[in-house]
Design a protein around this motif. Structure first.
Motif, PDB file in Angstrom:
ATOM      1  N   TYR A  35      -5.309 -10.909   1.137  1.00  0.00           N
ATOM      2  CA  TYR A  35      -4.080 -10.958   1.936  1.00  0.00           C
ATOM      3  C   TYR A  35      -4.344 -10.780   3.426  1.00  0.00           C
ATOM      4  CZ  TYR A  35      -4.906  -5.989   1.163  1.00  0.00           C
ATOM      5  OH  TYR A  35      -5.515  -4.770   1.091  1.00  0.00           O
ATOM      6  N   CYS A  36      -5.626 -10.696   3.794  1.00  0.00           N
ATOM      7  CA  CYS A  36      -5.944 -10.415   5.202  1.00  0.00           C
ATOM      8  C   CYS A  36      -6.805 -11.544   5.785  1.00  0.00           C
ATOM      9  CB  CYS A  36      -6.612  -9.040   5.299  1.00  0.00           C
ATOM     10  SG  CYS A  36      -6.786  -8.436   6.993  1.00  0.00           S
ATOM     11  N   GLY A 200      -0.074 -13.627   9.415  1.00  0.00           N
ATOM     12  CA  GLY A 200      -1.050 -14.704   9.204  1.00  0.00           C
ATOM     13  C   GLY A 200      -0.747 -15.449   7.912  1.00  0.00           C
ATOM     14  N   ASN A 201      -1.451 -16.585   7.722  1.00  0.00           N
ATOM     15  CA  ASN A 201      -1.187 -17.377   6.509  1.00  0.00           C
ATOM     16  C   ASN A 201      -1.538 -16.617   5.240  1.00  0.00           C
ATOM     17  OD1 ASN A 201      -0.150 -19.594   7.789  1.00  0.00           O
ATOM     18  ND2 ASN A 201      -2.181 -20.523   8.105  1.00  0.00           N
ATOM     19  N   THR A 202      -2.610 -15.841   5.313  1.00  0.00           N
ATOM     20  CA  THR A 202      -3.034 -15.077   4.134  1.00  0.00           C
ATOM     21  C   THR A 202      -1.970 -14.043   3.766  1.00  0.00           C
ATOM     22  OG1 THR A 202      -4.339 -13.906   5.762  1.00  0.00           O
ATOM     23  CG2 THR A 202      -5.546 -15.247   4.167  1.00  0.00           C
ATOM     24  N   GLY A 203      -1.456 -13.354   4.763  1.00  0.00           N
ATOM     25  CA  GLY A 203      -0.413 -12.359   4.513  1.00  0.00           C
ATOM     26  C   GLY A 203       0.839 -13.015   3.955  1.00  0.00           C
ATOM     27  N   ARG A 204       1.177 -14.190   4.512  1.00  0.00           N
ATOM     28  CA  ARG A 204       2.378 -14.905   4.029  1.00  0.00           C
ATOM     29  C   ARG A 204       2.195 -15.343   2.575  1.00  0.00           C
ATOM     30  NH1 ARG A 204       3.210 -16.000   9.162  1.00  0.00           N
ATOM     31  NH2 ARG A 204       1.548 -17.524   9.322  1.00  0.00           N
ATOM     32  N   ASP A 205       0.982 -15.863   2.268  1.00  0.00           N
ATOM     33  CA  ASP A 205       0.740 -16.292   0.879  1.00  0.00           C
ATOM     34  C   ASP A 205       0.875 -15.109  -0.072  1.00  0.00           C
ATOM     35  OD1 ASP A 205       0.303 -18.769   1.825  1.00  0.00           O
ATOM     36  OD2 ASP A 205      -1.893 -18.724   1.624  1.00  0.00           O
ATOM     37  N   PHE A 210       4.846  -9.524  -3.355  1.00  0.00           N
ATOM     38  CA  PHE A 210       5.598  -8.435  -2.735  1.00  0.00           C
ATOM     39  C   PHE A 210       6.278  -7.544  -3.762  1.00  0.00           C
ATOM     40  CE2 PHE A 210       9.796  -6.928  -1.322  1.00  0.00           C
ATOM     41  CZ  PHE A 210       9.392  -6.070  -0.308  1.00  0.00           C
ATOM     42  N   MET A 211       6.241  -6.233  -3.511  1.00  0.00           N
ATOM     43  CA  MET A 211       7.009  -5.281  -4.331  1.00  0.00           C
ATOM     44  C   MET A 211       7.844  -4.413  -3.404  1.00  0.00           C
ATOM     45  SD  MET A 211       4.284  -4.009  -7.170  1.00  0.00           S
ATOM     46  CE  MET A 211       5.554  -3.386  -8.258  1.00  0.00           C
ATOM     47  N   ASP A 212       9.122  -4.295  -3.711  1.00  0.00           N
ATOM     48  CA  ASP A 212      10.019  -3.411  -2.962  1.00  0.00           C
ATOM     49  C   ASP A 212       9.666  -1.973  -3.361  1.00  0.00           C
ATOM     50  OD1 ASP A 212      12.192  -1.778  -2.212  1.00  0.00           O
ATOM     51  OD2 ASP A 212      13.580  -3.471  -2.280  1.00  0.00           O
ATOM     52  N   LEU A 213       9.209  -1.189  -2.391  1.00  0.00           N
ATOM     53  CA  LEU A 213       8.713   0.148  -2.751  1.00  0.00           C
ATOM     54  C   LEU A 213       9.818   1.094  -3.205  1.00  0.00           C
ATOM     55  CD1 LEU A 213       5.840   0.831  -0.185  1.00  0.00           C
ATOM     56  CD2 LEU A 213       5.685   0.103  -2.568  1.00  0.00           C
ATOM     57  N   ARG A 214      11.069   0.740  -2.952  1.00  0.00           N
ATOM     58  CA  ARG A 214      12.136   1.593  -3.499  1.00  0.00           C
ATOM     59  C   ARG A 214      12.086   1.557  -5.021  1.00  0.00           C
ATOM     60  NH1 ARG A 214      16.787  -0.996   0.204  1.00  0.00           N
ATOM     61  NH2 ARG A 214      15.613  -2.804  -0.531  1.00  0.00           N
ATOM     62  N   GLU A 215      11.706   0.380  -5.565  1.00  0.00           N
ATOM     63  CA  GLU A 215      11.592   0.282  -7.023  1.00  0.00           C
ATOM     64  C   GLU A 215      10.374   1.048  -7.540  1.00  0.00           C
ATOM     65  OE1 GLU A 215      11.824  -3.931  -7.857  1.00  0.00           O
ATOM     66  OE2 GLU A 215      13.661  -4.007  -6.648  1.00  0.00           O
ATOM     67  N   VAL A 216       9.297   0.988  -6.771  1.00  0.00           N
ATOM     68  CA  VAL A 216       8.086   1.718  -7.184  1.00  0.00           C
ATOM     69  C   VAL A 216       8.367   3.219  -7.167  1.00  0.00           C
ATOM     70  CG1 VAL A 216       5.672   2.196  -6.613  1.00  0.00           C
ATOM     71  CG2 VAL A 216       6.603  -0.118  -6.295  1.00  0.00           C
ATOM     72  N   VAL A 323       4.271 -14.673  12.703  1.00  0.00           N
ATOM     73  CA  VAL A 323       3.003 -14.124  13.197  1.00  0.00           C
ATOM     74  C   VAL A 323       1.833 -14.982  12.730  1.00  0.00           C
ATOM     75  CG1 VAL A 323       1.536 -12.100  13.364  1.00  0.00           C
ATOM     76  CG2 VAL A 323       3.996 -11.829  13.141  1.00  0.00           C
ATOM     77  N   ILE A 324       1.160 -15.593  13.702  1.00  0.00           N
ATOM     78  CA  ILE A 324       0.083 -16.521  13.378  1.00  0.00           C
ATOM     79  C   ILE A 324      -1.214 -15.762  13.144  1.00  0.00           C
ATOM     80  CG2 ILE A 324      -1.208 -18.511  14.271  1.00  0.00           C
ATOM     81  CD1 ILE A 324       1.386 -18.594  16.284  1.00  0.00           C
ATOM     82  N   ARG A 325      -1.421 -14.698  13.913  1.00  0.00           N
ATOM     83  CA  ARG A 325      -2.697 -13.985  13.819  1.00  0.00           C
ATOM     84  C   ARG A 325      -2.723 -13.136  12.540  1.00  0.00           C
ATOM     85  NH1 ARG A 325       0.850 -11.435  17.274  1.00  0.00           N
ATOM     86  NH2 ARG A 325       1.009  -9.210  16.852  1.00  0.00           N
ATOM     87  N   ILE A 326      -3.941 -12.962  11.995  1.00  0.00           N
ATOM     88  CA  ILE A 326      -4.073 -12.138  10.796  1.00  0.00           C
ATOM     89  C   ILE A 326      -4.195 -10.678  11.211  1.00  0.00           C
ATOM     90  CG2 ILE A 326      -5.020 -13.882   9.266  1.00  0.00           C
ATOM     91  CD1 ILE A 326      -7.803 -13.060  10.052  1.00  0.00           C
ATOM     92  N   MET A 327      -3.988  -9.790  10.246  1.00  0.00           N
ATOM     93  CA  MET A 327      -3.939  -8.362  10.528  1.00  0.00           C
ATOM     94  C   MET A 327      -5.211  -7.881  11.240  1.00  0.00           C
ATOM     95  SD  MET A 327      -1.806  -5.889   9.903  1.00  0.00           S
ATOM     96  CE  MET A 327      -1.011  -5.481   8.376  1.00  0.00           C
TER      97      MET A 327
END
Ligand code: SAM
Length: 332
Positions: A35-36, A200-205, A210-216, A323-327
């Protein structure tokens, strides 16, 4: 009168005081979290564009004189930058810096933990998305054993607290939250869960994980008694403590419950660009000034001017394509 004569100068247009800088000492990393940094990515910053230690120190001294108290070294993977303990020692000696911390994947921590502690790093955050060696390799391309060795060495030399950062991902590591809680309980670590961000594209992919942490949190509450708590650190996590223990769990929820109204930070990338927000493109390049021999006063003035560009909030939800740049380029 120059702007530098103002006392508490780092107040942004939305009334937020900036007292925390995250400094990326390299955009390179010895892991490849899916993801990075993209597999095969080679577009790293040229070494001649990296701020030197001397440039970093002048830059941070200017921030400290404007009220910045906390500094975190990050990357990329900060431990791949040579002689990091030397830089850490010089930064922790800067007048005004009260809290120097490090974010690392811990692969090289076993070798460096002692020197970092001696250099004035008080506490560390370590990324750890899985306790299963095979899954860990799939997510990061890294070696879990090395990371665990690094963690144990950090604890042995007295870095405290050690916070484990786990990005929560559906279908990847969502079977492991309870195991990670138990691991942190056994080792006296703090656990922080993080939502995936479309950086970045990796983060978007990765946002399909994604998990909503309220559920976790609700899921964990079925197994543990979760008592709302606070923790020193300056970051955006909302903490709970597990009843009957000292274990704290932080939830970092940039997507489900953003925390921009309390944002107290800015980021510096390895090439000396000041980013005013992780999720926006607003930035000012400081390397030319630092290389042209700008004075302390000139740096202070330029930092104050830059702060006027700090946006109100990120738009990860409304404009995930933004955001185009990766983390690892901004300094996560
Ligand atoms: N290498 C160091 C480390 O592993 O902590 C510091 C840099 S790393 C970019 C900082 C943090 O950003 C890690 O915890 C990583 O998991 C997280 N990260 C990177 N990309 C992300 C994304 N798209 N969404 C959420 N977290 C992300």
């Amino acid at each position: 009168m120059t702007t530098s004569s103002h006392a508490s100068a780092l107040i942004d247009p939305f009334g937020r005081q900036v007292e925390y800088v995250r400094l990326s000492v390299t955009d390179k990393c010895n892991m490849r979290c899916f993801y990075c940094i993209p597999q095969g990515f080679t577009d790293f910053e040229e070494p001649q564009n990296w701020l030197t230690f001397e440039e970093i120190e002048r830059f941070i001294a200017a921030f400290a004189s404007l009220g910045v108290r906390r500094l975190r070294l990050t990357g990329g993977e900060p431990l791949v930058r040579r002689n990091l303990p030397e830089l850490a020692a010089n930064l922790s000696a800067i007048d005004g810096i009260e809290d120097l911390s490090l974010s690392t994947n811990a692969a090289l921590l076993r070798q460096h933990a002692g020197a970092l502690k001696q250099a004035g790093i008080s506490r560390i955050n370590v990324s750890l998305d899985s306790l299963d060696p095979e899954r860990f390799r799939q997510v990061t391309r890294g070696d879990l054993e090395q990371v665990l060795d690094g963690l144990m060495e950090a604890r042995r030399v007295g870095l405290s607290p050690v916070k484990i950062n786990m990005v929560a991902m559906k279908g990847v590591n969502d079977s492991e939250f309870e195991a990670m809680v138990d691991f942190c309980l056994e080792n006296d670590f703090t656990l922080r869960l993080i939502e995936t961000m479309p950086v970045g594209n990796t983060g978007r992919d990765a946002t399909d994980r994604f998990m909503d942490l309220r559920e976790v949190r609700a899921r964990l509450a079925r197994r543990y008694e979760l008592i709302p708590d606070v923790m020193h650190g300056g970051g955006p996590a909302r903490y709970v403590r597990i009843g009957g223990t000292e274990l704290r769990i932080g939830f970092i929820t940039p997507i489900s419950q953003h925390f921009c109204e309390t944002c107290n930070r800015v980021r510096i990338s390895v090439d000396g660009t000041l980013y005013l927000c992780l999720g926006q493109e607003d930035k000012v390049e400081f390397r030319p000034m630092l290389r042209d021999g700008a004075s302390h006063e000139e740096l202070r003035d330029a930092i104050i001017r830059a702060l006027a560009l700090k946006p109100e909030r990120h738009e990860f939800r409304e404009r995930p394509e933004q955001v185009i740049r990766i983390m690892s380029q901004t300094g996560g």
